[in-house]
Design an enzyme around this catalytic site. Structure first.
Site, PDB file in Angstrom:
ATOM      1  N   ASP A   1       0.862  -1.181   0.000  1.00 36.55           N
ATOM      2  CA  ASP A   1       0.000   0.000   0.000  1.00 36.55           C
ATOM      3  C   ASP A   1       0.902   1.235   0.000  1.00 36.55           C
ATOM      4  O   ASP A   1       2.030   1.172  -0.478  1.00 36.55           O
ATOM      5  CB  ASP A   1      -0.953  -0.028   1.194  1.00 36.55           C
ATOM      6  CG  ASP A   1      -2.277   0.672   0.906  1.00 36.55           C
ATOM      7  OD1 ASP A   1      -2.246   1.837   0.456  1.00 36.55           O
ATOM      8  OD2 ASP A   1      -3.342   0.071   1.118  1.00 36.55           O
TER       9      ASP A   1
ATOM     10  N   HIS B   1       2.339   2.117  -3.128  1.00 43.75           N
ATOM     11  CA  HIS B   1       1.465   3.084  -3.792  1.00 43.75           C
ATOM     12  C   HIS B   1       2.000   4.504  -3.704  1.00 43.75           C
ATOM     13  O   HIS B   1       1.266   5.461  -3.941  1.00 43.75           O
ATOM     14  CB  HIS B   1       0.055   3.019  -3.200  1.00 43.75           C
ATOM     15  CG  HIS B   1      -0.629   1.707  -3.422  1.00 43.75           C
ATOM     16  ND1 HIS B   1      -1.894   1.425  -2.933  1.00 43.75           N
ATOM     17  CD2 HIS B   1      -0.225   0.582  -4.074  1.00 43.75           C
ATOM     18  CE1 HIS B   1      -2.232   0.191  -3.267  1.00 43.75           C
ATOM     19  NE2 HIS B   1      -1.240  -0.336  -3.964  1.00 43.75           N
TER      20      HIS B   1
END
Length: 411
Positions: free
Chosen positions: A220, A243
């Site tokens: 993430d 991310h």
């Protein structure tokens, strides 16, 4: 603009000066070894009680104290380390702290939690949350616990986390929530790129946080920045996979604090889905993002090196008029329909950002129709796609550019 910057710079210098002496534990400090309180190495015998007893003794100490975790592997279940304590506490970790089976963590949402502590420093060590079994449970569709963040600080002040390694957290690795004056440096955070919701560091409702010299690769965000964050400095970060570094998502709630005075500098992004990102829900909100600087960044095969997404609506659920929008798209209606975010994005600078994009659109500014992005500044950008100039996309953005900007700017 000059005065706020100078004030912020002076604040950072003061924080650096402050941390140079308030976190040093004298050589004659009281020392509390967890083994003396019953901790057993080997990673199989529950040492939670021993850790809590050592903490309680250190917390009661009338002189600066050291809580020591020696070499070895120590099993610790969900534990809360409460303050305030009487004096500074240094936690020196030479070993590895391992989590129990995810089913025994319950639904508290935390593994190691510090609450209302002051002048606590953590040096070295490894946290191994053994998250793989939990991720497998989630993928199976079975009923699973909510999952646990590895280490969390709530309502803490004057904190140092240095040289810590965090491996395979069930959810986020390090959470800084409602804190003041936190220095995170030289940490290493590791999780597979397909591990869900394993944010590296999450900062929310906090002021005076610095994150430096750290390597973060997760499934993430490398670093996620939530509502109420102010005066956040990130430098010498290696991000990827993951991310990227994300402000947001913001605007999920109508009444929500904003984010301001954020800097990301002298950092590299390798193979991440995003580089630097600002994202907000397409909902009514009084939140905001302002006074942000992204500078001296290198992107290597990053999907979207620069992105502002104010139409964030994961899984197309929870956004206003979503059902109507999907109906119109299914009917291929000619009428134009746009969702709109109430989050105001302003005074964001992108300076000296270079590298390669995995997508043709290396710069994406998808701003709100009701609250266009304002004060966006691009300076000396050079992003390419497959050895040729990339492209940029703009919706509802106002700003300026200077120096050489590649791809050709739409701002």
């Amino acid at each position: 603009m000059a005065r706020p910057f100078i004030t912020y710079l002076l604040f950072l210098l003061f924080l650096s000066f402050l941390s140079s002496f308030i976190f040093i534990t004298p050589s004659n400090a009281a020392s509390y070894n967890v083994v003396r309180y019953g901790a057993k190495s080997g990673g199989r015998i529950d040492s939670t009680s021993a850790f809590l007893k050592a903490w309680a003794a250190a917390c009661r100490s009338t002189t600066a104290a050291t809580m020591y975790v020696p070499k070895g592997s120590f099993l610790v279940k969900a534990a809360v380390f409460k303050g305030p304590c009487k004096k500074n506490i240094m936690i020196r970790i030479d070993g590895t702290i391992v989590a129990p089976d995810y089913r025994s963590m319950g639904n508290s949402g935390y593994w190691i939690l510090f609450i209302k502590v002051h002048r606590v420093s953590i040096f070295g060590g490894t946290l191994d949350a053994k998250g793989a079994a939990y991720w497998a449970c989630r993928r199976s569709g079975k009923s699973c616990p909510v999952g646990a963040r590895s280490i969390t600080f709530n309502w803490a002040t004057d904190i140092v986390v240095s040289g810590l390694t965090s491996i395979n957290s069930q959810l986020g690795h390090l959470v800084i929530n409602s804190c003041k004056n936190v220095a995170v440096r030289n940490v290493k955070i590791i999780a597979p790129d397909q591990s869900p919701n394993t944010d590296g560091i999450h900062v929310q409702g906090s002021t005076g946080v610095t994150i430096t010299g750290s390597s973060i690769g997760t499934g993430d965000d490398c670093i996620s920045i939530g509502p109420g964050t102010r005066n956040l400095w990130m430098e010498h970060i290696k991000c990827g996979p993951g991310h990227g570094i994300s402000i947001g998502s913001l605007g999920k709630d109508k009444n929500e604090d904003g984010v301001q005075n954020v800097t990301v500098a002298n950092s590299v992004f390798i193979g991440s889905d995003n580089g630097v990102r600002i994202k907000s829900w397409a909902r009514a909100s009084n939140s905001f993002v302002t006074n942000v600087v992204f500078r001296n960044l290198i992107m290597t095969k990053v999907q979207y090196p620069i992105i502002v997404d104010q139409d964030y609506c994961p899984n197309n659920q929870g956004c206003p008029n979503q059902d109507l929008l999907l109906l119109m798209l299914s009917l291929r209606a000619n009428a134009k329909w746009e969702r709109s975010s109430g989050v105001k994005v302003s005074q964001v600078t992108y300076r000296n950002i270079k590298g390669t994009s995995r997508s043709e659109a290396a710069m994406v500014f998808n701003c709100s129709s009701s609250n266009p992005c304002r004060g966006i500044r691009l300076q000396d950008i050079n992003l390419t796609y497959m050895n040729k100039p990339a492209t940029s996309t703009c919706n509802y953005v106002k700003g300026s550019r200077s120096g050489v900007v590649i791809p050709k700017s739409c701002v």
